[in-house]
Design a protein around this motif. Structure first.
Motif, PDB file in Angstrom:
ATOM      1  N   UNK A  69     -77.102  67.187  34.485  1.00  0.00           N
ATOM      2  CA  UNK A  69     -78.221  66.504  33.848  1.00  0.00           C
ATOM      3  C   UNK A  69     -79.111  67.496  33.111  1.00  0.00           C
ATOM      4  N   UNK A  70     -80.029  66.962  32.303  1.00  0.00           N
ATOM      5  CA  UNK A  70     -81.003  67.768  31.574  1.00  0.00           C
ATOM      6  C   UNK A  70     -82.378  67.154  31.777  1.00  0.00           C
ATOM      7  N   UNK A  71     -83.350  67.994  32.108  1.00  0.00           N
ATOM      8  CA  UNK A  71     -84.718  67.523  32.241  1.00  0.00           C
ATOM      9  C   UNK A  71     -85.650  68.439  31.463  1.00  0.00           C
ATOM     10  N   UNK A  72     -86.469  67.862  30.587  1.00  0.00           N
ATOM     11  CA  UNK A  72     -87.484  68.631  29.871  1.00  0.00           C
ATOM     12  C   UNK A  72     -88.864  68.144  30.292  1.00  0.00           C
ATOM     13  N   UNK A  73     -89.822  69.078  30.306  1.00  0.00           N
ATOM     14  CA  UNK A  73     -91.193  68.742  30.689  1.00  0.00           C
ATOM     15  C   UNK A  73     -92.155  69.437  29.740  1.00  0.00           C
ATOM     16  N   UNK A  74     -93.165  68.736  29.312  1.00  0.00           N
ATOM     17  CA  UNK A  74     -94.329  69.342  28.659  1.00  0.00           C
ATOM     18  C   UNK A  74     -93.993  70.161  27.407  1.00  0.00           C
ATOM     19  N   UNK A  75     -93.770  69.489  26.317  1.00  0.00           N
ATOM     20  CA  UNK A  75     -93.707  70.165  25.030  1.00  0.00           C
ATOM     21  C   UNK A  75     -92.457  70.963  24.770  1.00  0.00           C
ATOM     22  N   UNK A  76     -91.310  70.420  25.121  1.00  0.00           N
ATOM     23  CA  UNK A  76     -90.034  71.086  24.818  1.00  0.00           C
ATOM     24  C   UNK A  76     -89.547  70.625  23.446  1.00  0.00           C
ATOM     25  N   UNK A  77     -89.089  71.596  22.633  1.00  0.00           N
ATOM     26  CA  UNK A  77     -88.544  71.289  21.311  1.00  0.00           C
ATOM     27  C   UNK A  77     -87.092  71.737  21.237  1.00  0.00           C
ATOM     28  N   UNK A  78     -86.248  70.869  20.700  1.00  0.00           N
ATOM     29  CA  UNK A  78     -84.837  71.184  20.483  1.00  0.00           C
ATOM     30  C   UNK A  78     -84.566  71.015  18.996  1.00  0.00           C
ATOM     31  N   UNK A  79     -84.221  72.100  18.316  1.00  0.00           N
ATOM     32  CA  UNK A  79     -84.047  72.072  16.871  1.00  0.00           C
ATOM     33  C   UNK A  79     -83.089  73.183  16.470  1.00  0.00           C
ATOM     34  N   UNK A  80     -83.004  73.436  15.170  1.00  0.00           N
ATOM     35  CA  UNK A  80     -82.162  74.516  14.662  1.00  0.00           C
ATOM     36  C   UNK A  80     -82.995  75.452  13.811  1.00  0.00           C
ATOM     37  N   UNK A  81     -82.618  76.717  13.818  1.00  0.00           N
ATOM     38  CA  UNK A  81     -83.327  77.742  13.068  1.00  0.00           C
ATOM     39  C   UNK A  81     -82.779  77.795  11.641  1.00  0.00           C
ATOM     40  N   UNK A  82     -83.618  77.612  10.625  1.00  0.00           N
ATOM     41  CA  UNK A  82     -83.121  77.731   9.245  1.00  0.00           C
ATOM     42  C   UNK A  82     -82.582  79.132   8.978  1.00  0.00           C
TER      43      UNK A  82
ATOM     44  N   UNK B  65     -82.179  69.939  12.253  1.00  0.00           N
ATOM     45  CA  UNK B  65     -81.665  69.193  13.412  1.00  0.00           C
ATOM     46  C   UNK B  65     -80.691  69.997  14.269  1.00  0.00           C
ATOM     47  N   UNK B  66     -80.726  69.722  15.567  1.00  0.00           N
ATOM     48  CA  UNK B  66     -79.750  70.249  16.526  1.00  0.00           C
ATOM     49  C   UNK B  66     -79.635  69.250  17.668  1.00  0.00           C
ATOM     50  N   UNK B  67     -78.492  69.281  18.368  1.00  0.00           N
ATOM     51  CA  UNK B  67     -78.162  68.232  19.327  1.00  0.00           C
ATOM     52  C   UNK B  67     -78.305  68.680  20.778  1.00  0.00           C
ATOM     53  N   UNK B  68     -78.457  67.686  21.638  1.00  0.00           N
ATOM     54  CA  UNK B  68     -78.589  67.878  23.081  1.00  0.00           C
ATOM     55  C   UNK B  68     -77.559  66.982  23.766  1.00  0.00           C
ATOM     56  N   UNK B  69     -76.796  67.555  24.705  1.00  0.00           N
ATOM     57  CA  UNK B  69     -75.707  66.832  25.356  1.00  0.00           C
ATOM     58  C   UNK B  69     -75.743  67.061  26.859  1.00  0.00           C
ATOM     59  N   UNK B  70     -75.580  65.981  27.633  1.00  0.00           N
ATOM     60  CA  UNK B  70     -75.450  66.086  29.086  1.00  0.00           C
ATOM     61  C   UNK B  70     -74.302  65.201  29.539  1.00  0.00           C
ATOM     62  N   UNK B  71     -73.405  65.755  30.343  1.00  0.00           N
ATOM     63  CA  UNK B  71     -72.264  64.984  30.839  1.00  0.00           C
ATOM     64  C   UNK B  71     -72.581  64.197  32.110  1.00  0.00           C
ATOM     65  N   UNK B  72     -73.806  64.318  32.627  1.00  0.00           N
ATOM     66  CA  UNK B  72     -74.179  63.542  33.799  1.00  0.00           C
ATOM     67  C   UNK B  72     -74.097  62.047  33.522  1.00  0.00           C
TER      68      UNK B  72
END
Length: 422
Positions: free
Chosen positions: A161-174, A189-196
Motif C-alpha cells: 500500500x501507499x500512504x501520504x500525509x500532509x502536503x505530499x507532491x508526486x510529479x516529474x522534473x522538467x 505529470x508522473x504516476x503512482x502505483x500500488x499493488x495492494x
C-alpha cells in the motif's frame, strides 16, 4: 611642348587609374570568391551538423521503442539519415564502425554495471552513448550525446500500500531544471502505483497532489481537504509486475570484485567499494566519492550522506535526523532487503537524486526525492509525510560537439520531455 607634356601626364594618369581599377576589380573578385568559398563551407557545415543531430534523434526514437537496439552490437544496428547532399550515421556494430570510419556507440540500458565505451569512456548502466557523424561533401561534424532512461516508469510503485500525509507532491522534473521547482505549475505529470488490493490500498492525505495517474487493484481513499489528482484514478486495475532488486546481487565478495573491509562507521569518505559483514552505524556525515557500501546487516547514518554512490544492505537502511546533506550534488542508489527510513530537514533543504528500493517498505519525511521509490510486496509499503517525489523522464544530454556549436536539438527541449513522459 607644354601641350605634349600635358597629354603625356594625362595619358600616364589614365594608365595609372586603369591599373588601380584593374587591381581593385581583381581584389573584389578575389574577395567574392573567398566569400563564396566561406559561405559554401558554412552551408556544408550546417548541413553536416543537421545530419548528425537527425541521426541522434532517430537513434533515440529507436531505443525508446526497442531498449535492446544495438545492445548486442549486432550487424545492422545502425542509423543512417541520408539526403541528396548529406549523411548522418550512428552505429553500434564494430565492423560497420571500422568500415565507415565512425565512433562506436554503446547501449548499456539493461546493464547493471558500467560498460566500456568508445575512446576509453565509461557508459553507466541505464544509459546509451550515442556518437553521431554528419557529413556533407568534405565537411564533417560530430555530436556526442548520452541518453539516460530511468529504469522504472513510475515515481512511486509499491507492492503493498501507499500512504501520504500532509502536503505530499508526486510529479516529474522538467528536463534541465535544477534545483527542483517548488511551484506545481513548473512540474510535469508522473504516476503512482500500488499493488495492494485492500480497502485502503492508496491513502492520499490532506494537501496531497499527484500530477499523473493513481492506480491500484484495491481502493483509493482521499483526505478531506486539498487533495488534487490531475490524471486518472484507476481502482480495481490488474496488478503490475514491479521489478525486485536483490541486495546480494551487489555483494562485491560474491561477485569477486575488489573491496576493503569496513570495521566501523568512523570513516568520513568512501572511495571505491567497501563491505561490512555486520550492522554498521555512522555517527558523523558520510561522503560517497563514487563509492559503494555493501553491508550484510543494517546501515544507520545519524548525520546523513552526501556525494555520489551506492548504499546496499541486506537489512534496514536508516538516514536519521541529520538528513540528506546537499552541499554538493547528491546522487544515490539505495537497495535494502528490509526497510528504508529517510528523515530530512525540509523539502528545499534536503534533496537527493536517485533510486530507492526497499523490500519491506519506505518511510520518508521532510525532503524532496528525485527519481523513483520502489518497494517489494510488504503490506506496509510506502509512507510519506511532507515529501516531494519527482520522477525523472528520459533525458538526452549532449556531452561534446566537435567543429562548431549548434542550436538546441529536439531531445534537449521541453517538448521531448512531454512527448515521452506520458
Amino acid at each position: 611642348m607644354a601641350g605634349h607634356r600635358s597629354r603625356g601626364i594625362s595619358l600616364g594618369g589614365t594608365l595609372l587609374a586603369v591599373a588601380v581599377i584593374a587591381m581593385l576589380a581583381f581584389s573584389l573578385a578575389s574577395l567574392c570568391v573567398t566569400h563564396m568559398r566561406m559561405s559554401n563551407h558554412e552551408d556544408r557545415a550546417e548541413q553536416a551538423s543537421n545530419a548528425a543531430r537527425s541521426a541522434v534523434s532517430a537513434a533515440i526514437a529507436r531505443v525508446l521503442v526497442d531498449p535492446n537496439f544495438g545492445a548486442g552490437r549486432e550487424a545492422g544496428a545502425e542509423v543512417r539519415i541520408e539526403t541528396d547532399e548529406s549523411l548522418g550515421m550512428i552505429t553500434f556494430n564494430e565492423e560497420a564502425a571500422g568500415a565507415n570510419n565512425l565512433p562506436l556507440s554503446t547501449n548499456n540500458l539493461r546493464g547493471t554495471e558500467d560498460a566500456s565505451g568508445a575512446e576509453g569512456s565509461v557508459v553507466p548502466s541505464a544509459t546509451v552513448q550515442l556518437l553521431a557523424i554528419g557529413r556533407c561533401g568534405d565537411t564533417e561534424r560530430r555530436i556526442d550525446a548520452v541518453l539516460r532512461l530511468p529504469p522504472f516508469p513510475w515515481a512511486i510503485a509499491s507492492g503493498g500500500r501507499i500512504e501520504t500525509r500532509n502536503g505530499v507532491r508526486v510529479a516529474a522534473l522538467p528536463f534541465g531544471v535544477w534545483p527542483p521547482p517548488t511551484n506545481v505549475a513548473d512540474m510535469l505529470p508522473a504516476d503512482l502505483l500500488a499493488n495492494g488490493d485492500g480497502a485502503q490500498a492508496i491513502v492520499l492525505g490532506n494537501d496531497s497532489i499527484v500530477l499523473g495517474d493513481v492506480e491500484t487493484p484495491g481502493k483509493v481513499v482521499l483526505g478531506s481537504t486539498g487533495v488534487d489528482i490531475r490524471g486518472e484514478v484507476r481502482s480495481g486495475s490488474a496488478p503490475v509486475d514491479i521489478p525486485h532488486l536483490r541486495p546480494t546481487d551487489y555483494d562485491p565478495e560474491l561477485k569477486g570484485n575488489p573491496y576493503f573491509d569496513l570495521e566501523s562507521g568512523d570513516i568520513e569518505t568512501i572511495v571505491g567499494s567497501a563491505r561490512s559483514g555486520r550492522d554498521i552505524v555512522f555517527s558523523q556525515p558520510l561522503k560517497l566519492d563514487n563509492g559503494q557500501l555493501y553491508v550484510d546487516g543494517d546501515i544507520t547514518l545519524h548525520q546523513g550522506v552526501e556525494g555520489i554512490g551506492v548504499l546496499v544492505a541486506t537489512g534496514d537502511i536508516t538516514i536519521g535526523a541529520g538528513g540528506l546533506r546537499l552541499e554538493g550534488a547528491t546522487e544515490l542508489a539505495v537497495v535494502s532487503g528490509g526497510r528504508v527510513k529517510l528523515s530530512g530537514q525540509s523539502k528545499e533543504g534536503s534533496v537527493v537524486r536517485g533510486l530507492f528500493f526497499a523490500e519491506k517498505g519506505i518511510e520518508a519525511t521532510q525532503m524532496t526525492l528525485v527519481g523513483s521509490l520502489l518497494t517489494g510486496d510488504a503490506s506496509t509499503g510506502v509512507s510519506l509525510d511532507q515529501v516531494n517525489v519527482l520522477y525523472e523522464p528520459p533525458q538526452a544530454i549532449t556531452t561534446k560537439t566537435e567543429f562548431g556549436d549548434f542550436k538546441e536539438p529536439f531531445w534537449e527541449s521541453e517538448d521531448f520531455t512531454k512527448a515521452w513522459l506520458r
